[in-house]
Design an enzyme around this catalytic site. Structure first.
Site, PDB file in Angstrom:
ATOM      1  N   SER A 170       4.215  -0.191   1.424  1.00 13.83           N
ATOM      2  CA  SER A 170       5.348  -0.436   0.533  1.00 13.83           C
ATOM      3  C   SER A 170       5.691   0.806  -0.286  1.00 13.83           C
ATOM      4  CB  SER A 170       5.031  -1.615  -0.388  1.00 13.83           C
ATOM      5  OG  SER A 170       3.879  -1.315  -1.137  1.00 13.83           O
ATOM      6  N   ARG A 177      -5.298  -0.289  -4.269  1.00 11.46           N
ATOM      7  CA  ARG A 177      -4.991  -1.605  -4.842  1.00 11.46           C
ATOM      8  C   ARG A 177      -4.723  -2.612  -3.720  1.00 11.46           C
ATOM      9  NH1 ARG A 177      -0.150  -2.237  -9.100  1.00 11.46           N
ATOM     10  NH2 ARG A 177      -1.730  -1.402 -10.511  1.00 11.46           N
ATOM     11  N   SER A 216       1.228  -0.694  -5.072  1.00  8.82           N
ATOM     12  CA  SER A 216       0.182   0.325  -4.979  1.00  8.82           C
ATOM     13  C   SER A 216      -0.298   0.672  -6.368  1.00  8.82           C
ATOM     14  CB  SER A 216       0.709   1.602  -4.337  1.00  8.82           C
ATOM     15  OG  SER A 216       1.439   1.309  -3.192  1.00  8.82           O
ATOM     16  N   ASP A 246       5.554   2.269  -7.191  1.00  7.47           N
ATOM     17  CA  ASP A 246       5.546   1.044  -6.388  1.00  7.47           C
ATOM     18  C   ASP A 246       4.582   0.035  -7.018  1.00  7.47           C
ATOM     19  OD1 ASP A 246       4.007   0.091  -3.325  1.00  7.47           O
ATOM     20  OD2 ASP A 246       5.833  -0.744  -4.208  1.00  7.47           O
ATOM     21  N   THR A 296       0.811  -1.213   0.000  1.00 10.92           N
ATOM     22  CA  THR A 296       0.000   0.000   0.000  1.00 10.92           C
ATOM     23  C   THR A 296       0.838   1.254   0.000  1.00 10.92           C
ATOM     24  OG1 THR A 296      -1.567  -1.180   1.336  1.00 10.92           O
ATOM     25  CG2 THR A 296      -1.678   1.181   1.474  1.00 10.92           C
ATOM     26  N   ASP A 324      -4.047   4.688  -1.525  1.00 13.86           N
ATOM     27  CA  ASP A 324      -4.311   4.158  -2.865  1.00 13.86           C
ATOM     28  C   ASP A 324      -5.408   3.102  -2.715  1.00 13.86           C
ATOM     29  OD1 ASP A 324      -2.604   1.221  -3.526  1.00 13.86           O
ATOM     30  OD2 ASP A 324      -2.495   2.210  -1.573  1.00 13.86           O
ATOM     31  N   LYS A 339      -9.226   1.709   1.841  1.00 15.66           N
ATOM     32  CA  LYS A 339      -8.218   1.539   2.885  1.00 15.66           C
ATOM     33  C   LYS A 339      -8.346   2.557   3.998  1.00 15.66           C
ATOM     34  CE  LYS A 339      -5.052  -0.443  -0.386  1.00 15.66           C
ATOM     35  NZ  LYS A 339      -3.724  -0.476  -0.961  1.00 15.66           N
ATOM     36  N   GLY A 385      -0.802  -3.508   5.363  1.00 21.54           N
ATOM     37  CA  GLY A 385      -0.425  -4.802   5.924  1.00 21.54           C
ATOM     38  C   GLY A 385      -1.470  -5.840   5.568  1.00 21.54           C
TER      39      GLY A 385
END
Lengths: 285, 219
Positions: A205, A95, A245, A242, A77, A93, A109, A123
Site C-alpha cells: 500500500s 507494521r 505501513s 501510508d 505494507t 516496514d 516481512k 498482502g
C-alpha cells in the site's frame, strides 16, 4: 482482504470475539485435532488421508448460527528493492494491520529463501509466509540434489508457478532479490503470477510513496551506503505517508557470497514510556 | 505401489520362515565396496562426533573421480554412506532428504537422527511388503549429530536399524569389524577415529599386494 501473522508461526489467530461465541470462535481458528461439538459432547476425529471436509461442514453450521468469521490480518505494507553496484538491497516496514488495528508493531516481512536469496512479502501475511516457506524448502532440496547455489530465476519460477496455479487466491505480492552466479537480480511477483524484472521496485500500500522517492533519487552504480540510505528514505516515506505501513525499517543487503540482514536498522518511531517501574494506582480508582 | 499386474509382493516367506529376497539383498550388500563408521564420545563433549569412511574404488582410471560421490549429505548435521547398489542408494537419499525437509517445515526444528533413520527404515521395509517391487540392495550407515550427541546407525534392506559405536559393511566386513573391535576405545579423539578408519580400510580391505601397489604409486 488479507492476513498477516508475525515472524513465528502462530497456529491461532488473535481474534477476540465476545461472549459465548468465544469458545466456538477458538475452534474455528485453531488448528488442532478436529473437535466436533455436538450437543455438549466433544469428539476427536483423526484425519484419515485426503481432504477432510468435517471443518467445512462445522464452519458452515457456525456461520448459519450467526458467527462472524475472523477478519484477516492485512499487511498494508511498504516493501522495496533496488540493485546497487555490488548486489541487491531489500527493505521493508514492520507494521501488520488487521483492518484499522495494528496487529503487530514489529513483524518480519523479509523472508529467507536461500542463503543468497531473500523475499519481501506484501498482502495476506499467512499467504506470504506459507508461500515463501514452501518454495524455500523446494530450493533447499534442489541445492542438495544439484550441489549448486540456488539461482534467483529458479525461486522466481517456482513462486510464479505456484501463484498462477491458485489463480490469485493466494494473495501474496512479493519482491524477490538475490545474487547468484549470473549476477544480482531483482523481481516483483504479483498475486496472479505475473512477474517483472527491474532495477528498483516497490510493492504494497505504501508503494507509491516509496516509488516517488526511488524515481527521483535512483541512479545506476550506487554504493552500499548510498543504497541503504535510499532504501531507508523510501521505506520512511511509506511509513509516514501510508496508514498501512509504520514502525521500523528492516534492511537486507545481499552481495556475492555474503548477506547482511539488518533487522530494525532504523527505528523512527520509538515508544516513550513514562515510567520504567510501571504504574501505581491508588485503591478504588 | 508397483505395476498393476503385480499386486502381490515378490518378497515371500520360505518354509523355514526366512525372507529369501532379503537374504539375497544382504548378499548384494556384502559384495559392495566397504564402508565404515566410528562414533567418538570422549570426555570433552566439544570434541565428539562421528566419522564415516568408504573405499572409492573406480572401475577404471578413465572414470572421472570427481563425479563420484559416495558420502552424501541429508541435512546440515546428518550424512550417509552406503554399501551395495549405488542407484538404490540414490533413491533412498532423495527420499530421506525430502522427509527431513518435511519434518523441519512441520516442526521448525532440525530432524533428530533417530527420526530420520526410522523413516528411512520404514521406506526400506515398505519395499519388502509391497506389490511388484524388490527390496533395496543397499545398507546405509547414517551418521549424525543432534542434541543427543553423535549417533551412528546402520539400516539394512529389511528395514531393521541398529545403533553402533563402530561398524563396517560391504566386502571383507569380518576383517574390518575385527580390526575395529581391536582398535576401538571409548576415549578416542576425532583425529584418532579418522586415522583408525583409514587404517581399517587399508588393512581390512586391501591385500598386501595392493598395499604394495599403492605405496609404489605414492613414491
Amino acid at each position: 482482504m488479507g492476513m498477516k501473522g508475525n515472524g513465528s508461526n502462530h497456529e491461532c489467530s488473535r481474534e477476540r470475539v465476545k461472549g459465548e461465541e468465544e469458545a466456538a470462535a477458538e475452534l474455528l481458528l485453531c488448528r488442532e485435532p478436529i473437535r466436533i461439538m455436538s450437543k455438549g459432547e466433544v469428539d476427536y476425529v483423526h484425519a484419515r488421508g485426503g481432504f477432510s471436509f468435517d471443518s467445512c461442514r462445522r464452519n458452515e453450521m457456525l456461520l448459519n448460527k450467526g458467527l462472524k468469521p475472523s477478519s484477516f490480518l492485512k499487511t498494508g505494507t511498504t516493501i522495496v528493492g533496488l540493485i546497487f553496484q555490488d548486489g541487491v538491497i531489500l527493505g521493508a516496514d514492520t507494521r501488520a494491520t488487521e483492518g484499522p488495528i495494528v496487529a503487530d508493531k514489529n513483524c518480519e516481512k523479509i523472508h529467507y529463501m536461500a542463503p543468497n536469496i531473500y523475499c519481501c512479502g506484501a498482502g495476506t501475511a499467512a499467504d506470504t509466509e506459507a508461500v515463501t516457506d514452501t518454495i524455500s524448502s523446494h530450493l533447499k532440496l534442489h541445492r542438495y540434489h544439484t550441489a549448486r547455489e540456488s539461482r534467483v530465476v529458479t525461486a522466481l519460477t517456482l513462486l510464479k508457478s505456484h501463484l498462477f496455479r491458485y489463480q490469485g487466491h493466494v494473495s501474496a505480492a512479493l519482491v524477490l532479490g538475490g545474487v547468484d552466479v549470473t549476477g544480482p537480480h531483482l523481481h516483483t511477483i504479483y498475486p496472479h503470477g505475473s512477474t517483472d524484472s527491474l532495477p528498483f521496485a516497490t510493492m504494497g500500500s505504501g508503494s507509491l510513496a516509496a516509488m516517488a522517492v526511488f524515481e527521483s533519487k535512483y541512479h545506476e552504480g550506487l554504493s552500499r551506503d548510498e543504497g541503504v540510505k535510499l532504501v531507508c528514505e523510501a521505506i520512511c516515506s511509506g511509513i509516514f505517508n501510508d496508514l498501512g505501513s509504520g514502525s521500523n525499517v528492516d534492511i537486507c543487503v545481499i552481495t556475492k557470497g555474503q548477506k547482511e540482514y539488518l533487522r530494525n536498522h532504523l527505528l523512527p518511531n520509538p515508544r516513550t514510556y513514562i515510567s520504567s517501574k510501571g504504574y501505581s494506582f491508588s485503591k478504588k480508582t | 505401489m508397483g505395476d498393476s499386474q503385480y499386486s502381490f509382493s515378490l518378497t515371500t516367506f520360505s518354509p523355514s520362515g526366512k525372507l529369501v529376497q532379503i537374504e539375497h539383498a544382504l548378499t548384494a550388500v556384502g559384495s559392495g565396496q566397504t564402508s565404515l563408521g566410528i562414533k567418538v564420545i570422549p570426555v570433552i563433549a566439544a570434541a565428539n562426533g562421528v566419522v564415516i569412511a568408504t573405499e572409492k574404488k573406480l572401475p577404471s582410471i578413465l572414470v572421472d573421480e570427481t563425479s563420484v560421490q559416495k558420502i552424501q549429505i541429508l541435512t546440515p548435521n546428518i550424512g550417509v554412506v552406503y554399501s551395495g547398489m549405488g542407484p538404490d542408494s540414490r533413491v533412498l537419499v532423495r527420499k530421506s532428504r525430502k522427509q527431513a525437509e518435511q519434518y523441519q517445515r512441520l516442526y521448525k526444528e532440525p530432524i533428530p537422527v533417530t527420526q530420520l533413520v526410522r523413516e528411512t527404515a520404514a521406506v526400506m521395509q515398505e519395499f519388502t511388503q509391497s506389490g511388484g517391487v524388490r527390496p533395496f540392495g543397499v545398507s546405509l550407515l547414517v551418521a549424525g549429530y543432534d542434541d543427543k550427541g553423535p549417533q551412528l546407525y546402520q539400516v539394512d534392506p529389511s528395514g531393521s536399524y541398529f545403533s553402533w559405536k563402530a561398524s563396517a559393511m560391504g566386502k571383507n566386513v569380518s576383517n574390518a569389524k575385527a580390526f575395529l573391535e581391536k582398535r576401538y576405545t571409548d576415549d578416542m579423539e576425532l583425529d584418532d577415529a579418522v586415522h583408525t578408519a583409514i587404517l581399517t580400510l587399508k588393512e581390512g580391505v586391501l591385500t598386501p599386494a595392493e598395499i604394495e601397489d599403492y605405496l609404489q604409486e605414492v613414491e
